[in-house]
Design a protein around this motif. Structure first.
Motif, PDB file in Angstrom:
ATOM      1  N   GLU A   4       0.837  -1.203   0.000  1.00 57.98           N
ATOM      2  CA  GLU A   4       0.000   0.000   0.000  1.00 57.98           C
ATOM      3  C   GLU A   4       0.872   1.253   0.000  1.00 57.98           C
ATOM      4  OE1 GLU A   4      -3.810  -1.826   2.439  1.00 57.98           O
ATOM      5  OE2 GLU A   4      -2.448  -0.453   3.453  1.00 57.98           O
ATOM      6  N   THR A   5       0.380   2.258  -0.725  1.00 63.80           N
ATOM      7  CA  THR A   5       1.083   3.537  -0.732  1.00 63.80           C
ATOM      8  C   THR A   5       0.277   4.540   0.091  1.00 63.80           C
ATOM      9  OG1 THR A   5       1.875   3.060  -2.933  1.00 63.80           O
ATOM     10  CG2 THR A   5       2.052   5.348  -2.198  1.00 63.80           C
ATOM     11  N   PHE A   6       0.944   5.259   0.963  1.00 65.80           N
ATOM     12  CA  PHE A   6       0.238   6.235   1.821  1.00 65.80           C
ATOM     13  C   PHE A   6       1.218   7.347   2.173  1.00 65.80           C
ATOM     14  CE2 PHE A   6       2.286   4.877   5.759  1.00 65.80           C
ATOM     15  CZ  PHE A   6       2.723   3.614   5.393  1.00 65.80           C
ATOM     16  N   LYS A   7       0.704   8.355   2.908  1.00 67.74           N
ATOM     17  CA  LYS A   7       1.543   9.509   3.226  1.00 67.74           C
ATOM     18  C   LYS A   7       1.590   9.764   4.731  1.00 67.74           C
ATOM     19  CE  LYS A   7       0.778  11.839  -1.157  1.00 67.74           C
ATOM     20  NZ  LYS A   7      -0.134  12.717  -1.878  1.00 67.74           N
ATOM     21  N   TYR A   8       2.790  10.078   5.216  1.00 72.57           N
ATOM     22  CA  TYR A   8       2.917  10.544   6.605  1.00 72.57           C
ATOM     23  C   TYR A   8       2.569  12.020   6.660  1.00 72.57           C
ATOM     24  CZ  TYR A   8       5.696   6.330   7.612  1.00 72.57           C
ATOM     25  OH  TYR A   8       6.130   5.046   7.785  1.00 72.57           O
ATOM     26  N   ASP A   9       1.880  12.427   7.717  1.00 67.48           N
ATOM     27  CA  ASP A   9       1.563  13.845   7.920  1.00 67.48           C
ATOM     28  C   ASP A   9       2.736  14.512   8.641  1.00 67.48           C
ATOM     29  OD1 ASP A   9       0.549  16.297   8.398  1.00 67.48           O
ATOM     30  OD2 ASP A   9      -1.182  15.646   9.581  1.00 67.48           O
ATOM     31  N   ASN A  10       3.571  15.205   7.895  1.00 67.85           N
ATOM     32  CA  ASN A  10       4.715  15.890   8.513  1.00 67.85           C
ATOM     33  C   ASN A  10       4.352  17.280   9.000  1.00 67.85           C
ATOM     34  OD1 ASN A  10       6.460  13.810   8.243  1.00 67.85           O
ATOM     35  ND2 ASN A  10       7.494  14.596   6.407  1.00 67.85           N
ATOM     36  N   LYS A  11       3.232  17.809   8.463  1.00 63.56           N
ATOM     37  CA  LYS A  11       2.871  19.179   8.823  1.00 63.56           C
ATOM     38  C   LYS A  11       2.528  19.281  10.307  1.00 63.56           C
ATOM     39  CE  LYS A  11      -0.623  22.190   7.354  1.00 63.56           C
ATOM     40  NZ  LYS A  11      -1.687  22.406   6.372  1.00 63.56           N
ATOM     41  N   ILE A  12       1.821  18.278  10.816  1.00 61.49           N
ATOM     42  CA  ILE A  12       1.432  18.339  12.229  1.00 61.49           C
ATOM     43  C   ILE A  12       2.683  18.250  13.121  1.00 61.49           C
ATOM     44  CG2 ILE A  12       0.985  15.826  12.477  1.00 61.49           C
ATOM     45  CD1 ILE A  12      -1.136  18.582  14.084  1.00 61.49           C
ATOM     46  N   VAL A  13       3.681  17.505  12.651  1.00 57.95           N
ATOM     47  CA  VAL A  13       4.934  17.412  13.418  1.00 57.95           C
ATOM     48  C   VAL A  13       5.617  18.783  13.421  1.00 57.95           C
ATOM     49  CG1 VAL A  13       7.137  16.205  13.637  1.00 57.95           C
ATOM     50  CG2 VAL A  13       5.159  15.007  12.698  1.00 57.95           C
ATOM     51  N   LYS A  14       5.573  19.450  12.261  1.00 57.39           N
ATOM     52  CA  LYS A  14       6.156  20.789  12.169  1.00 57.39           C
ATOM     53  C   LYS A  14       5.452  21.754  13.124  1.00 57.39           C
ATOM     54  CE  LYS A  14       5.162  23.830   8.675  1.00 57.39           C
ATOM     55  NZ  LYS A  14       5.244  24.409   7.313  1.00 57.39           N
ATOM     56  N   TYR A  15       4.118  21.713  13.115  1.00 53.81           N
ATOM     57  CA  TYR A  15       3.351  22.599  14.002  1.00 53.81           C
ATOM     58  C   TYR A  15       3.766  22.411  15.462  1.00 53.81           C
ATOM     59  CZ  TYR A  15      -0.069  24.319  10.561  1.00 53.81           C
ATOM     60  OH  TYR A  15      -0.683  24.950   9.520  1.00 53.81           O
ATOM     61  N   PHE A  16       3.730  21.153  15.910  1.00 54.43           N
ATOM     62  CA  PHE A  16       4.083  20.901  17.316  1.00 54.43           C
ATOM     63  C   PHE A  16       5.542  21.256  17.583  1.00 54.43           C
ATOM     64  CE2 PHE A  16       0.244  18.089  17.700  1.00 54.43           C
ATOM     65  CZ  PHE A  16      -0.311  18.732  18.796  1.00 54.43           C
ATOM     66  N   GLY A  17       6.407  21.041  16.578  1.00 56.33           N
ATOM     67  CA  GLY A  17       7.820  21.375  16.740  1.00 56.33           C
ATOM     68  C   GLY A  17       8.017  22.868  16.935  1.00 56.33           C
ATOM     69  N   LEU A  18       7.345  23.664  16.099  1.00 58.53           N
ATOM     70  CA  LEU A  18       7.474  25.126  16.222  1.00 58.53           C
ATOM     71  C   LEU A  18       6.915  25.583  17.569  1.00 58.53           C
ATOM     72  CD1 LEU A  18       6.510  26.266  12.604  1.00 58.53           C
ATOM     73  CD2 LEU A  18       8.788  26.156  13.634  1.00 58.53           C
ATOM     74  N   GLY A 461      16.386  24.737   3.710  1.00 53.68           N
ATOM     75  CA  GLY A 461      15.734  23.491   3.299  1.00 53.68           C
ATOM     76  C   GLY A 461      14.378  23.736   2.668  1.00 53.68           C
ATOM     77  N   THR A 462      13.757  22.645   2.201  1.00 52.32           N
ATOM     78  CA  THR A 462      12.385  22.755   1.708  1.00 52.32           C
ATOM     79  C   THR A 462      11.527  21.749   2.457  1.00 52.32           C
ATOM     80  OG1 THR A 462      13.112  21.320  -0.068  1.00 52.32           O
ATOM     81  CG2 THR A 462      12.702  23.628  -0.643  1.00 52.32           C
ATOM     82  N   PHE A 463      10.438  22.258   3.009  1.00 49.78           N
ATOM     83  CA  PHE A 463       9.591  21.411   3.827  1.00 49.78           C
ATOM     84  C   PHE A 463       8.603  20.638   2.976  1.00 49.78           C
ATOM     85  CE2 PHE A 463       5.879  20.541   6.442  1.00 49.78           C
ATOM     86  CZ  PHE A 463       6.477  19.862   7.484  1.00 49.78           C
ATOM     87  N   GLU A 464       8.414  19.383   3.332  1.00 48.92           N
ATOM     88  CA  GLU A 464       7.481  18.529   2.611  1.00 48.92           C
ATOM     89  C   GLU A 464       6.328  18.186   3.565  1.00 48.92           C
ATOM     90  OE1 GLU A 464       8.045  14.577  -0.165  1.00 48.92           O
ATOM     91  OE2 GLU A 464       9.663  15.223   1.117  1.00 48.92           O
ATOM     92  N   ASP A 465       5.124  18.695   3.249  1.00 47.01           N
ATOM     93  CA  ASP A 465       3.975  18.438   4.110  1.00 47.01           C
ATOM     94  C   ASP A 465       3.661  16.952   4.215  1.00 47.01           C
ATOM     95  OD1 ASP A 465       3.551  20.987   4.788  1.00 47.01           O
ATOM     96  OD2 ASP A 465       1.750  21.299   3.572  1.00 47.01           O
ATOM     97  N   GLU A 466       3.710  16.323   3.070  1.00 49.88           N
ATOM     98  CA  GLU A 466       3.296  14.925   2.992  1.00 49.88           C
ATOM     99  C   GLU A 466       4.482  14.093   2.524  1.00 49.88           C
ATOM    100  OE1 GLU A 466      -0.144  13.971   3.319  1.00 49.88           O
ATOM    101  OE2 GLU A 466      -0.645  16.023   3.912  1.00 49.88           O
ATOM    102  N   GLU A 467       4.772  13.014   3.240  1.00 47.10           N
ATOM    103  CA  GLU A 467       5.895  12.155   2.848  1.00 47.10           C
ATOM    104  C   GLU A 467       5.322  10.837   2.346  1.00 47.10           C
ATOM    105  OE1 GLU A 467       8.916  11.987   5.877  1.00 47.10           O
ATOM    106  OE2 GLU A 467       9.634  10.051   5.141  1.00 47.10           O
ATOM    107  N   GLU A 468       5.505  10.563   1.074  1.00 47.54           N
ATOM    108  CA  GLU A 468       4.899   9.349   0.517  1.00 47.54           C
ATOM    109  C   GLU A 468       5.764   8.135   0.818  1.00 47.54           C
ATOM    110  OE1 GLU A 468       2.630   9.589  -3.267  1.00 47.54           O
ATOM    111  OE2 GLU A 468       4.107   8.097  -3.896  1.00 47.54           O
ATOM    112  N   VAL A 469       5.134   7.076   1.310  1.00 49.66           N
ATOM    113  CA  VAL A 469       5.870   5.844   1.633  1.00 49.66           C
ATOM    114  C   VAL A 469       5.035   4.638   1.213  1.00 49.66           C
ATOM    115  CG1 VAL A 469       7.400   6.514   3.503  1.00 49.66           C
ATOM    116  CG2 VAL A 469       4.993   6.148   3.972  1.00 49.66           C
TER     117      VAL A 469
END
Lengths: 707, 59
Positions: A4-18, A461-469
């Protein structure tokens, strides 16, 4: 097997990180401000909103719930998705969680300086915010469990166990300790009183340390340390034993915050016993972390991320050894109420939580922004500033704590206290406060350098909201690699529901055994016939005492030591606190104990002392409270407060709420008169100072009347 | 004090004993389990976090 192909939500990690970075700086700056306030009261800025009593709760809440809280969520949202090979359960829940949590922090930042507080340490926020915390926490829980349910990785790694334990236990602690009866939108009384309130509060308080500052961070350590070192955890077996032992034992240790108080001896003994036992599982975690780096120590020399993590885990080891030692009654007799406790928690907060968070940020931000860290050199500089900052913070406080405790206890050959004036023991350790503030400044400087470094990294750097895996879908079969069906822990590691139930049982046992008897102890607290409910004016005065955060610096619990009974008077009895919603025993004596302050000084002394402490006590570091002389008591709410107290079981006569205001006015006018006779001409009967004086003059006198 | 409290609740005297036994059983169970755990499984579990190879693109 379908891929299966899906995406990790990196944006929420960025929000909490900031949010972690921003609130971290805020928490540190408020910390530095209150450190300066202890050096000189001028830093209280003569405004009610910024006194030590109000800012200190803001500092602790910001450090725990804003800085570490967002740090937890940053790490959980990143590691959970990857460990379970699944996107978070629901994006909407993720963002409600994020904004809800920031709203809670913002509410705290507004209400605490306004003096809107429950008066219970680390649980100061008032009932509407408490409800919001519950809702947002449950949303986090649904998102967490939901993600686990739809995972693509059959086995739950040890980090996930720690996250599950954190969710359930914090929910339980928060709800039980926040049982309160609202009086208005911004005021409520806890349902428990006195000894019971103290036990519930420190069951909560200690486990807030355990399940908010420790277990989630252990989960993060088990994920990010192996990632940063690029090698598996030292012993997966050790992690199983250490996890179960830790969550089972931790929940019992709360009463070590109440040694030598009016809490029944058997509860104190339980607290001590389990605190000592805690060394084993805590050190299990520390050793597991440090030994993961066996054979890779050469990399620690070069990699600032590993440096941060090694010192963080070492600080965890030190603080979990020191804690049980401080829980020994003979050690506690010396360290309790001193700055030793402050130094201890900062080894944990600045060392364990702070440095681990920094390490994770330095590892995570470049990955999220698909680049390298802007400057390894700056990260190294940050590491040394932070580490030295902790040293300069903690050592002077240990020194000052022992100095002050010994001064409190010193008798001369005539069997009199050598330092009968409490203030002398405060001014003696002021140099230590200067060095502590310097340590804090070093730590903040390091953090600011980190912010610059990370922002530069984000820019290049360039931020990627969605990381496809891609990952294979989870199959229903339970056949393991060698063909055998999973048993024992392997069975439980695949079943989040059963796992959660087992976690709940483990933490409930300790809670129930300690708390159930305390519910029923009401009939067992030796009652004292002369202890009567507070008068309406005293009740109003008590609420001012709570609102100003007096408990932050003054205890109301005289321990049965000769050095304390000589200094303060008769030791405190559990029966004296039966009408105290909430209890105000305190945990640190920056100023003297106040339990027997009643009738010790004339009303005018209190009036002058509150308007400017230097008038009565030259050299005092207490803030002045001139606004209490002007602000009026809210008289309209008095009947409501009386009715709330009646609901909670305080035996005011039926219909007393209707007569309360008249009684209040009568007592207030008599105090204003007595002030007039003592030369204070500008005292008005309906000002806050009068109510506060009434409360202070009542404190501890019920027993005096009996003698 | 302990006796007073315990006497007021029927059967609470057994609570701490039960708690201790449960804890002891859990602890012993966990120890026995980890000693019987097979190596490949332990390796599989401990390497879980390393399976997603997220390295910064710059490295």
């Amino acid at each position: 097997m379908g891929i299966e192909t899906f995406k990790y939500d990196n944006k929420i990690v960025k929000y909490f990180g900031l949010a972690t970075i921003i609130w971290g700086i805020v928490a540190f700056l408020v910390g530095l401000t209150i450190a300066l306030q202890l050096i000189h009261p001028i830093f209280n800025f003569k405004t009610s909103f910024l006194t030590f009593g109000r800012l200190r709760p803001l500092h602790t809440n910001a450090a725990i719930f804003a800085f570490v809280g967002n740090g937890i969520f940053m790490g959980v949202y990143y590691s959970l998705q990857r460990l379970l090979k699944s996107r978070m359960f629901n994006d909407t829940l993720s963002y409600i969680h994020f904004w809800g949590w920031q709203l809670i922090i913002l509410s705290a930042a507004i209400t605490l300086p306004l003096g809107i507080t429950m008066g219970k340490e680390y649980a100061e926020l008032e009932w509407p915010i408490d409800i919001l915390i519950t809702v947002i926490w449950v949303i986090f829980g649904i998102n967490l469990i939901g993600t686990i349910m739809k995972r693509r990785e059959r086995h739950m790694y040890v980090s996930v166990w720690f996250y599950i334990a954190t969710f359930f236990t914090v929910a339980l602690l928060h709800v039980v300790n926040s049982l309160e009866l609202p009086v208005s939108l911004i005021k409520s009384y806890p349902v428990f009183a006195g000894v019971q309130d103290a036990l519930v509060q420190w069951w909560y308080g200690h486990n807030a340390v355990a399940f908010f500052l420790t277990t989630p961070y252990l989960g993060l350590m088990y994920y990010f340390l192996p990632k940063a070192a690029n090698r598996p955890i030292f012993s997966y077996r050790l992690s199983i034993v250490h996890f179960w032992a830790l969550i089972f034992i931790y929940i019992w240790a709360g009463p070590h915050h109440l040694l030598y108080t009016s809490l029944p001896d058997w509860v104190q003994t339980l607290g001590v016993t389990f605190s000592i036992m805690l060394i084993a599982p805590s050190w299990g975690g520390m050793l597991n972390g440090l030994l993961t780096l066996r054979g890779a120590w050469d990399r620690v020399r070069q990699d600032p991320i590993l440096k941060f993590m090694v010192v963080a885990v070492t600080a965890y080891g030190m603080v979990t050894f020191e804690g049980p030692m401080m829980a020994l009654k003979n050690v506690n007799a010396l360290t309790h109420y001193t700055d030793w406790v402050i130094a201890h928690v900062h080894i944990g907060a600045l060392g364990w939580n702070g440095l681990l968070t920094f390490g994770i940020l330095y590892w995570l931000i470049p990955r999220l922004w698909n680049t390298k860290l802007y400057s390894v050199k700056l990260a190294n500089t940050h590491f040394w500033l932070a580490t030295l900052g902790i040293v300069f913070y903690a050592i002077p406080l240990y020194w000052g704590a022992v100095t002050q405790a010994l001064m409190w206890k010193e008798f001369n050959s005539a069997s009199l206290l050598v330092y009968p004036n409490f203030l002398e023991t405060v001014t003696k350790i002021l140099p230590m406060y200067y060095i502590r503030a310097f340590g804090g400044l070093l730590y903040i400087t390091g953090a600011v350098i980190m912010v610059i470094n990370l922002v530069k990294t984000m820019i290049i750097g360039t931020f990627e909201d969605e990381e496809e895996v891609q990952a294979p879908a989870l199959e229903d079969t339970e056949i393991s690699e060698n063909g055998s069906v999973g048993k024992g822990h392997r069975w439980i590691e695949r079943r989040p529901i059963q796992f959660s139930i087992l976690v709940l049982v483990a933490v409930l046992i300790g809670g129930l055994v300690e708390i159930i008897p305390m519910y029923l102890i009401k009939s067992n607290v030796p009652t004292i016939a002369s202890v009567k409910p507070y008068t309406p004016l005293e009740l109003q005065g008590r609420d001012i005492y709570i609102s100003e955060g007096c408990y932050v610096c003054h205890s109301q619990m005289i321990r049965p030591f000769r050095s304390e009974t000589e200094r303060y008077g008769e030791y405190s009895k559990s029966g004296e606190f039966v009408y105290d919603h909430p209890f105000q025993w305190g945990s640190r004596r920056t100023g003297p104990d106040l339990h027997r302050i009643g009738r010790k000084y004339p009303d005018a002394w209190h009036f002058n002392h509150m308007s400017d402490p230097e008038l009565t006590s030259p050299g005092s570091i207490m803030p002045s409270y001139p606004w209490l002389l002007k602000q009026k008591v809210d008289l309209d709410i008095t009947p409501k407060k009386i009715r709330a107290m009646q609901t909670l079981g305080v035996p005011y006569p039926e219909g007393y709420d209707l007569r309360a205001t008249a009684d209040l006015e009568k007592q207030a006018k008599s105090i204003a008169n007595s002030l007039g006779n003592q030369g204070v001409s500008n005292a008005q009967w309906d000002t806050k100072i009068i109510a506060l004086i009434a409360y202070l003059q009542r404190l501890g006198t019920d027993i005096k009347a009996q003698q | 004090m302990l006796r007073d409290v315990l006497n007021s609740i029927s059967g609470i005297g057994i609570f701490p004993t039960i708690a201790l036994l449960i804890f002891f059983a859990l602890f012993v169970g966990a120890i026995i389990y980890v000693f019987r755990m097979d190596k490949p499984y332990e390796k599989l579990m401990s390497e879980l976090p390393l399976k997603d190879n997220s390295a910064p693109k710059g490295e």
